[in-house]
Design an enzyme around this catalytic site. Structure first.
Site, PDB file in Angstrom:
ATOM      1  N   ASP A 300       0.805  -1.236   0.141  1.00 38.57           N
ATOM      2  CA  ASP A 300       0.006   0.068  -0.053  1.00 38.57           C
ATOM      3  C   ASP A 300       1.042   1.258  -0.070  1.00 38.57           C
ATOM      4  O   ASP A 300       1.716   1.312   0.454  1.00 38.57           O
ATOM      5  CB  ASP A 300      -0.926  -0.041   1.114  1.00 38.57           C
ATOM      6  CG  ASP A 300       0.033   0.095   2.627  1.00 38.57           C
ATOM      7  OD1 ASP A 300       0.772  -0.782   2.632  1.00 38.57           O
ATOM      8  OD2 ASP A 300      -0.541   0.770   3.510  1.00 38.57           O
ATOM      9  N   GLU A 301       0.234   2.319  -0.513  1.00 41.86           N
ATOM     10  CA  GLU A 301       0.619   3.658  -0.527  1.00 41.86           C
ATOM     11  C   GLU A 301       2.328   3.803  -0.796  1.00 41.86           C
ATOM     12  O   GLU A 301       3.170   4.501   0.275  1.00 41.86           O
ATOM     13  CB  GLU A 301       0.515   4.212   0.917  1.00 41.86           C
ATOM     14  CG  GLU A 301      -0.808   4.347   1.252  1.00 41.86           C
ATOM     15  CD  GLU A 301      -1.289   4.953   2.774  1.00 41.86           C
ATOM     16  OE1 GLU A 301      -2.033   5.527   2.782  1.00 41.86           O
ATOM     17  OE2 GLU A 301      -0.618   4.292   3.739  1.00 41.86           O
TER      18      GLU A 301
END
Ligand code: NGO
Length: 491
Positions: A300-301
Site C-alpha cells: 500500500d501507499e
C-alpha cells in the site's frame, strides 16, 4: 446471539446446568478434549459448577453436555454446527472440530451474561431449549491489529484472540512492520528489532515479539481456530527496516527512526539485489513460523516508489512467497502489478484496484476503509481514531453488505471481510478496545450471517444485550447512543 445463527427453532423449555453436569466428548480425541476444556474453563469460574470433561462412546446420561463429530452434514461445512438442546441434554455436533468450537461460543451466549465473569456468580444457569443449525457465509472473518505504530504485547493479543473467538471470527492479521517499528524477530537480520523495534508513534519504547513469543501467539490462536496472518509491509512503509539496515533504503535520504504519523515517504531499494536477499530471508523465517496459508506483503501507499519499479518488485516478491510455500495477501494497490494465481487482493481504498484484481482472476478480501476501518472515529467527538475515510458510527459499520458494495465485486469473488485497527492514535489495550468494540461484533456478524437475516433494528437489540456481556468480559466498549444499553432482557 451475535453473530445471528442461520436457523433457530425454539421449543419453549429449559435445560438446567447443575453441579451434576459434565461435558462429555465423543471418544478420546485430544482436539475434542481441548474444545471441551475451553468450554469448562469459561463456565467454571462464574458458575462454580465444576464441569469436567469426560470421554464417552455413547450419548451421556440426562443432565449433561455432549460434544460429538458427526462426519458428513454437508450443509454445515467445515465450520458449521448443530446444537440441539432439550430439557435433558445439550448436544452439539459438527463435521469438524472448528464447528464444535464455534458451537460452544453459542452455548456461552445462550447462558446469562454473568457467565462471562471470572468470579463466582449466583445462578440459576438455565438455557432455553431448541435447535440451532448454523454455518458461516464467508470463510474469512478477520480483524487486523497494527502493532507497528504502537506495540501491543503478547497478553493484549491473546486477549483480543479470545474476544474474536467469542464472535466466531477466524483470522487475525498482524501488521508487523511499518515506518515506526519492526516487531518480529528475524534471526538473519537482527538489527531489525534491535534497532528498528526500539520506538513507536509518539516516541514510546516500542517492542517486538521474539520468534518464540510469536509461535506462542500462533499456537494460542490455533487452539481457538484462528489463523494468524503476518504482514511485512513493502516496498513502502519500510522506514524502520531502512533505519536498521541503510543499504535497504531507496529514497536517497538517511533513515532515522521515525515516531510521527505521515505515510508514503519510505521505500526499499527495489533495484538492489541485497533488498531481495533481505526479503527472501524474512519470508523464509516468517513462513517457517506460519502454519497458515497466507503471508501479507503490504504493497500500500508506495508513493516513494516509482510505478515502473513497483510493478516488477511486487511481481518478484509474490513469486518469492510462493517459492516458500505460501500464498500472498496484499493491499489493493497490488492489482497495479500482475496479480499472480492465488494472490488475494485486500480492498481498502480504491474500488478500481479491487476490480482490476477481480479482472485478473483474484479473490478480494473486503476491508473498505469507509465501512470497515476500526480506527475511524465514531463521530467528530470521538477521543481516539482518525477520520480521513469516514466517521463510522455503530449502525454505519453494520449496515452494509460486502457482496453489494461494488457492483463488479460479487459474492463469489469475495473471500470474506476483515476489520483493521490501525494504531496511530491508540497504544493501550483499553484505548484499542474503545475503537474495536462494539463495532467488531457487527463485522463478525457481516462475515458469518447471511445478508438476508441481517438488519439493524434487530441487531441493535441483540447488541444492547451484549453490553452486559462485554462488561462482564471487562471490555472497554464505546457506549454508542444509538443503542439502548440498559435493556436487560435477553431477546
Ligand atoms: C491506510 C494506510 C495505513 C494507515 C491507515 C489509517 C492502509 C492500507 N494504509 O490503510 O498506513 O495507518 O490507512 O487509517
Amino acid at each position: 446471539m451475535i453473530p445471528k445463527p442461520v436457523s433457530v427453532v425454539a421449543t419453549g423449555g429449559k435445560f438446567d446446568l447443575t453441579d451434576q453436569t459434565d461435558i462429555y466428548i465423543q471418544d478420546e480425541s485430544a482436539e475434542l478434549k481441548q474444545i471441551g476444556q475451553y468450554l469448562a474453563d469459561k463456565l467454571n469460574p462464574s458458575t462454580g459448577l465444576g464441569l469436567e470433561v469426560k470421554p464417552t462412546t455413547d450419548a451421556p446420561a440426562p443432565g449433561n453436555i455432549y460434544l460429538s463429530l458427526s462426519g458428513s452434514d454437508s450443509e454445515l461445512g467445515d465450520e458449521g454446527y448443530q446444537l440441539t438442546i432439550t430439557d435433558k441434554l445439550i448436544s452439539l455436533s459438527a463435521n469438524k472440530p472448528a464447528g464444535l468450537f464455534h458451537g460452544i461460543q453459542t452455548i456461552r451466549q445462550l447462558l446469562p451474561a454473568q457467565v462471562e465473569m471470572t468470579s463466582k456468580q449466583k445462578g440459576p444457569w438455565e438455557i432455553a431449549t431448541g435447535t440451532i443449525r448454523d454455518y458461516p457465509t464467508y470463510g474469512y472473518r478477520g480483524s487486523m491489529l497494527d502493532v507497528a505504530r504502537h506495540f501491543f504485547g503478547v497478553d493484549d493479543l491473546k486477549n483480543l484472540i479470545d474476544q474474536m473467538a467469542y464472535y466466531k471470527m477466524n483470522v487475525m492479521h498482524l501488521h508487523l512492520s511499518d515506518d515506526q517499528g519492526w516487531r518480529i524477530e528475524i534471526k538473519s537480520w537482527p538489527n531489525l528489532t534491535a534497532h528498528g523495534g526500539k520506538t513507536e508513534v509518539g516516541g514510546g519504547e516500542g517492542g517486538f515479539y521474539t520468534q518464540e513469543q510469536y509461535s506462542d501467539i500462533v499456537k494460542y490462536a490455533q487452539d481457538r481456530f484462528i489463523t494468524i496472518i503476518p504482514e511485512i509491509d513493502m516496498p513502502g512503509h519500510t522506514n524502520a527496516a531502512s533505519a536498521s539496515y541503510p543499504e535497504l533504503n531507496g529514497n536517497g535520504k538517511t533513515a532515522d527512526l521515525y515516531t510521527g504519523t505521515e505515510v508514503g515517504f519510505s521505500t526499499l531499494a527495489t533495484k538492489k539485489e541485497v533488498t531481495y536477499k533481505f526479503i527472501d530471508d524474512v519470508i523464509r523465517e516468517l513462513a517457517a513460523l506460519t502454519p497458515g496459508e497466507y503471508l501479507h506483503i503490504g504493497g500500500d501507499e508506495s508513493h516513494a516508489t516509482k510505478i515502473e519499479d513497483y510493478i516488477p518488485f511486487m511481481n518478484r516478491v509474490q513469486d518469492m512467497v510462493v517459492a516458500h510455500g505460501k500464498k500472498v495477501l496484499a493491499w489493493d494497490e497490488i492489482a497495479l502489478a500482475t496479480v499472480k494465481p492465488n494472490t488475494v487482493v485486500q480492498y481498502w481504498a480504491k474500488a478500481e484496484n479491487a476490480i482490476k484484481g477481480v479482472a485478473q482472476g483474484a479473490k478480494v478480501l473486503m476491508s473498505p476503509a469507509k465501512n470497515a476501518y476500526l480506527d475511524m472515529q465514531y463521530d467528530s467527538t470521538s477521543t481516539y481514531g482518525l477520520h480521513w475515510a469516514a466517521y463510522i458510527e455503530v449502525d454505519k459499520g453494520y449496515n452494509w453488505d460486502p457482496a453489494n458494495l461494488v457492483p463488479e465485486i460479487k459474492k463469489e469473488n469475495i473471500t470474506g471481510i476483515e476489520a483493521p485497527l490501525w494504531s496511530e492514535t491508540v497504544g493501550e489495550r483499553k484505548e484499542a478496545e474503545y475503537l474495536i468494540f462494539p463495532r467488531l461484533l457487527g463485522y463478525a456478524e457481516i462475515g458469518w450471517t447471511p445478508a438476508e437475516l441481517r438488519n439493524w433494528d434487530d441487531y441493535k437489540i441483540r447488541l444492547a444485550n451484549h453490553g452486559e456481556r462485554m462488561k462482564a468480559m471487562n471490555i472497554n466498549f464505546y457506549p454508542s447512543k444509538l443503542v439502548q444499553w440498559d435493556v436487560k432482557k435477553e431477546k
